[in-house]
Design a protein around this motif. Structure first.
Motif, PDB file in Angstrom:
ATOM      1  N   THR A   1       2.885  23.645   8.162  1.00  0.00           N
ATOM      2  CA  THR A   1       2.052  24.331   9.156  1.00  0.00           C
ATOM      3  C   THR A   1       1.484  23.320  10.146  1.00  0.00           C
ATOM      4  O   THR A   1       1.506  22.105   9.907  1.00  0.00           O
ATOM      5  CB  THR A   1       0.884  25.063   8.477  1.00  0.00           C
TER       6      THR A   1
ATOM      7  N   THR B   1      13.145  26.034   7.615  1.00  0.00           N
ATOM      8  CA  THR B   1      13.190  26.162   9.072  1.00  0.00           C
ATOM      9  C   THR B   1      14.012  25.031   9.679  1.00  0.00           C
ATOM     10  O   THR B   1      13.847  23.868   9.307  1.00  0.00           O
ATOM     11  CB  THR B   1      11.763  26.125   9.653  1.00  0.00           C
TER      12      THR B   1
ATOM     13  N   THR C   1       0.194  25.115   2.993  1.00  0.00           N
ATOM     14  CA  THR C   1       1.328  25.944   3.348  1.00  0.00           C
ATOM     15  C   THR C   1       0.859  27.178   4.116  1.00  0.00           C
ATOM     16  O   THR C   1      -0.332  27.394   4.305  1.00  0.00           O
ATOM     17  CB  THR C   1       2.092  26.377   2.081  1.00  0.00           C
ATOM     18  N   HIS C   2       1.806  27.986   4.536  1.00  0.00           N
ATOM     19  CA  HIS C   2       1.494  29.192   5.311  1.00  0.00           C
ATOM     20  C   HIS C   2       0.614  30.123   4.487  1.00  0.00           C
ATOM     21  O   HIS C   2       0.753  30.209   3.258  1.00  0.00           O
ATOM     22  CB  HIS C   2       2.800  29.902   5.684  1.00  0.00           C
ATOM     23  N   PRO C   3      -0.323  30.831   5.132  1.00  0.00           N
ATOM     24  CA  PRO C   3      -1.200  31.735   4.382  1.00  0.00           C
ATOM     25  C   PRO C   3      -0.459  32.776   3.549  1.00  0.00           C
ATOM     26  O   PRO C   3      -1.025  33.339   2.610  1.00  0.00           O
ATOM     27  CB  PRO C   3      -2.028  32.412   5.487  1.00  0.00           C
TER      28      PRO C   3
ATOM     29  N   ALA D   1       2.453  32.088   1.951  1.00  0.00           N
ATOM     30  CA  ALA D   1       3.307  31.402   0.975  1.00  0.00           C
ATOM     31  C   ALA D   1       2.662  31.476  -0.410  1.00  0.00           C
ATOM     32  O   ALA D   1       2.340  30.459  -1.032  1.00  0.00           O
ATOM     33  CB  ALA D   1       3.537  29.954   1.401  1.00  0.00           C
TER      34      ALA D   1
ATOM     35  N   ARG E   1      -6.545  26.617   4.421  1.00  0.00           N
ATOM     36  CA  ARG E   1      -6.090  27.873   5.027  1.00  0.00           C
ATOM     37  C   ARG E   1      -6.850  28.123   6.314  1.00  0.00           C
ATOM     38  O   ARG E   1      -8.065  28.222   6.318  1.00  0.00           O
ATOM     39  CB  ARG E   1      -6.355  29.051   4.081  1.00  0.00           C
TER      40      ARG E   1
ATOM     41  N   GLY F   1       8.254  37.401  10.676  1.00  0.00           N
ATOM     42  CA  GLY F   1       9.187  36.393  10.190  1.00  0.00           C
ATOM     43  C   GLY F   1      10.461  37.048   9.694  1.00  0.00           C
ATOM     44  O   GLY F   1      10.614  38.273   9.738  1.00  0.00           O
TER      45      GLY F   1
ATOM     46  N   SER G   1      -1.660  36.046   9.939  1.00  0.00           N
ATOM     47  CA  SER G   1      -1.410  34.616   9.757  1.00  0.00           C
ATOM     48  C   SER G   1      -2.564  33.772  10.287  1.00  0.00           C
ATOM     49  O   SER G   1      -2.796  32.663   9.814  1.00  0.00           O
ATOM     50  CB  SER G   1      -0.106  34.215  10.457  1.00  0.00           C
TER      51      SER G   1
ATOM     52  N   ARG H   1      -3.335  39.162   4.274  1.00  0.00           N
ATOM     53  CA  ARG H   1      -2.813  37.961   3.627  1.00  0.00           C
ATOM     54  C   ARG H   1      -3.158  37.979   2.132  1.00  0.00           C
ATOM     55  O   ARG H   1      -4.132  38.621   1.719  1.00  0.00           O
ATOM     56  CB  ARG H   1      -3.383  36.699   4.284  1.00  0.00           C
TER      57      ARG H   1
END
Length: 241
Positions: A9, A34, A71-73, A75, A97, A134, A194, A218
């Motif tokens: 992120t 990615t 990591t992404h919220p 994940a 976060r 996504g 997100s 989330r």
């Protein structure tokens, strides 16, 4: 001090830069899903650990003073693995976060808990959908029968045939989002909560056009683990540790 940073992120890259500047030995771990990864400062490893067992074994063979999950919220699985593995390896864990989005006057937001709930709700509030969740979970919306523009960073596999696919990477600006929504005659936006400024322009554009927005909640933060919202707060936590 040695830190394992579970990244991917913008906040993780910001934190890695701060740690390197403060002389902290940081290794950023990137899932590698990615293409054209934006590499952070410091050491980098790419690829999964192999679940909880693999992460626990890595921590035992690569001793660190702390792990930061940035990591992404959404994940959630990686966060769950981090919680279990750090407890097994007896290593302090911090979760970074960014805060989620909050509605402002003029917003027409509809909150749901899952992508399936969003898909079920959609036909009652719109007919032309802009889907920005996504590439994972896109097929959940195939059954709606609605015209859908789906924006992703990387192409889903297999490529969907039921929607129009737009490959693009943020940050986005309000003017471009307004043009996109108008050109495709979008009447409802679907997104995940997100948070962050990189993709917030679509919400501003929807507000200006008075479009309804379906937001997916989330996952909850793990219990018993300290959580901070900024890279600066994470740096302070590590320095205090």
């Amino acid at each position: 001090m040695k830190v394992l940073l579970l990244g991917g992120t913008g906040e993780a890259r910001e934190l890695a830069a701060q740690l390197v500047a403060n002389g902290i030995d940081v290794t950023s771990s990137l899932a590698g899903r990615t293409k054209d990864l934006r590499l952070p400062d410091g050491a980098v490893r790419v690829g999964g650990f192999g679940g909880v067992t693999g992460l626990t074994e890595w921590l035992q063979s690569h001793p660190v003073d702390a792990v930061v999950d940035a990591t992404h919220p959404f994940a959630a699985t990686m966060t769950e693995h981090a919680v279990t593995a750090t407890r097994e390896a007896d290593v302090p864990l911090l979760v970074l976060r960014r805060p989620g989005w909050s509605a402002t006057p003029g917003d027409d937001w509809h909150w749901v808990d899952t992508a399936a709930a969003a898909a079920e709700l959609l036909p009652s509030i719109g007919g032309r959908v802009f889907l920005t969740i996504g590439r994972q979970g896109l097929e959940t919306f195939a059954s709606t029968g609605l015209w859908t523009l789906a924006r992703c960073v990387d192409p889903p596999e297999p490529a969907p045939t039921w929607c129009t696919l737009l490959l693009d990477r943020g940050p986005y600006d309000v003017a471009a989002e307004l043009e996109l929504l108008g050109r495709h005659r979008i009447d409802v936006l679907v997104t995940k909560d997100s948070g962050g400024p990189q993709t917030e322009a679509k919400l501003t554009a929807a507000r200006e056009l008075q479009l309804p927005v379906v937001l997916i909640h989330r996952p909850a933060a793990p219990l018993g683990v300290p959580v901070v919202e900024t890279a600066a707060a994470a740096t302070s936590w590590l320095q205090a540790l």
